[in-house]
Design a protein around this motif. Structure first.
Motif, mmCIF file in Angstrom:
data_model
loop_
_atom_site.group_PDB
_atom_site.id
_atom_site.type_symbol
_atom_site.label_atom_id
_atom_site.label_comp_id
_atom_site.label_asym_id
_atom_site.label_seq_id
_atom_site.Cartn_x
_atom_site.Cartn_y
_atom_site.Cartn_z
ATOM 1 N N VAL A 145 7.482 -2.561 7.363
ATOM 2 C CA VAL A 145 8.697 -0.970 7.528
ATOM 3 C C VAL A 145 8.813 -0.714 5.810
ATOM 4 O O VAL A 145 8.645 0.538 5.630
ATOM 5 N N SER A 146 8.989 -1.698 4.860
ATOM 6 C CA SER A 146 9.114 -1.415 3.420
ATOM 7 C C SER A 146 8.800 -0.665 3.535
ATOM 8 O O SER A 146 9.058 0.468 2.524
ATOM 9 N N PRO A 147 7.283 -1.295 2.817
ATOM 10 C CA PRO A 147 6.752 -0.200 2.086
ATOM 11 C C PRO A 147 6.488 0.760 3.099
ATOM 12 O O PRO A 147 6.452 2.077 1.297
ATOM 13 N N ILE A 148 6.164 1.256 4.251
ATOM 14 C CA ILE A 148 6.139 2.572 4.441
ATOM 15 C C ILE A 148 7.010 3.782 3.910
ATOM 16 O O ILE A 148 7.032 4.835 3.382
ATOM 17 N N LEU A 149 8.584 2.658 4.169
ATOM 18 C CA LEU A 149 9.931 3.679 3.314
ATOM 19 C C LEU A 149 9.811 3.225 2.001
ATOM 20 O O LEU A 149 9.948 4.973 1.594
ATOM 21 N N ALA A 150 9.260 2.875 1.348
ATOM 22 C CA ALA A 150 9.236 3.339 0.074
ATOM 23 C C ALA A 150 7.873 4.481 -1.148
ATOM 24 O O ALA A 150 7.498 4.129 -2.407
ATOM 25 N N GLY A 151 6.926 4.374 0.160
ATOM 26 C CA GLY A 151 5.889 5.303 0.139
ATOM 27 C C GLY A 151 5.075 4.621 -0.857
ATOM 28 O O GLY A 151 3.893 5.282 -1.304
ATOM 29 N N GLU A 152 4.590 3.573 -0.244
ATOM 30 C CA GLU A 152 3.886 2.840 -1.276
ATOM 31 C C GLU A 152 2.336 2.991 -0.009
ATOM 32 O O GLU A 152 1.279 1.822 -0.557
ATOM 33 N N ALA A 153 2.983 2.887 1.014
ATOM 34 C CA ALA A 153 2.393 2.979 2.660
ATOM 35 C C ALA A 153 2.418 3.759 3.570
ATOM 36 O O ALA A 153 3.501 4.039 3.929
ATOM 37 N N GLY A 154 1.477 3.818 4.870
ATOM 38 C CA GLY A 154 1.380 4.465 5.806
ATOM 39 C C GLY A 154 1.262 4.135 6.925
ATOM 40 O O GLY A 154 1.876 4.723 7.483
ATOM 41 N N LEU A 155 0.736 3.444 6.550
ATOM 42 C CA LEU A 155 0.203 2.163 7.658
ATOM 43 C C LEU A 155 -0.075 0.374 6.464
ATOM 44 O O LEU A 155 0.452 0.750 6.342
#
Length: 182
Positions: A122-132
């Motif tokens: 979840v962290s990379p999604i919330l950081a805007g680094e990934a959508g999936l």
């Protein structure tokens, strides 16, 4: 150590990595022992339990007797009227995620994960680094023999480990099949 695959995106990043709810979706059919173990693993997760909801979609002929369901106040149990595909169960589960859930996390009832799995995805999604995000497949255990096989291809994605923005899950749907639906 988790081996994570992230698909880049431009997304809003909240101020704190655990600032949003995660909806864990779990399709099942007639495997209460697997569901119980999966729920135990989710309870051991390092992601804040007050931000987690769990949606179990079950097409067993008789409803599961989840004896430990009271230990999971955010558990939503959705029995279906008839046998449906895994893709249909995933679509039903996403539809039952609350509006408070901003991220959907797949968790098949027969999969085993480390406690920091949800946070790590979840962290990379919330950081805007990934959508999936998804996990790389490294080992498989064949039940009931308990034989363990190491993946020869390090680029194989464990599709049942997807995590993505709930808005994406509400816009798209999974194919009405039981293999390769995700």
């Amino acid at each position: 150590m988790l081996s994570l695959i992230a698909v880049a995106t431009t997304a809003f990043a909240p101020p704190h990595p655990d600032a949003v709810g995660a909806c864990i979706i779990m399709p099942t059919n007639g495997r209460p022992e697997f569901v119980h173990r999966a729920l135990e693993m989710i309870a051991e997760s390092t992601y804040p339990s007050d931000l987690v909801e769990i949606v179990v979609v079950d097409d067993s002929p008789a409803p599961l007797r989840l004896t430990n369901a009271s230990a999971y106040p955010s558990l939503i149990y959705v029995p279906t009227c008839c046998n449906v595909s895994v893709g249909a169960k995933r679509n039903i589960a996403v539809a039952h995620c609350s509006e408070a859930a901003e991220v959907v996390v797949h968790w098949d009832d027969d999969d085993f994960y480390v406690p920091h799995r949800v946070r790590a995805q979840v962290s990379p999604i919330l950081a805007g680094e990934a959508g999936l995000t998804a996990l790389r497949l490294s080992h498989l255990m064949a039940m009931p023999m308990r034989d363990v096989y190491e993946s020869m291809d390090r680029d194989v994605v464990l599709w049942a480990s997807l995590a993505y923005r709930a808005s994406l899950g509400r816009e798209l749907s999974f194919a009405n099949v039981s293999l390769g639906e995700d």
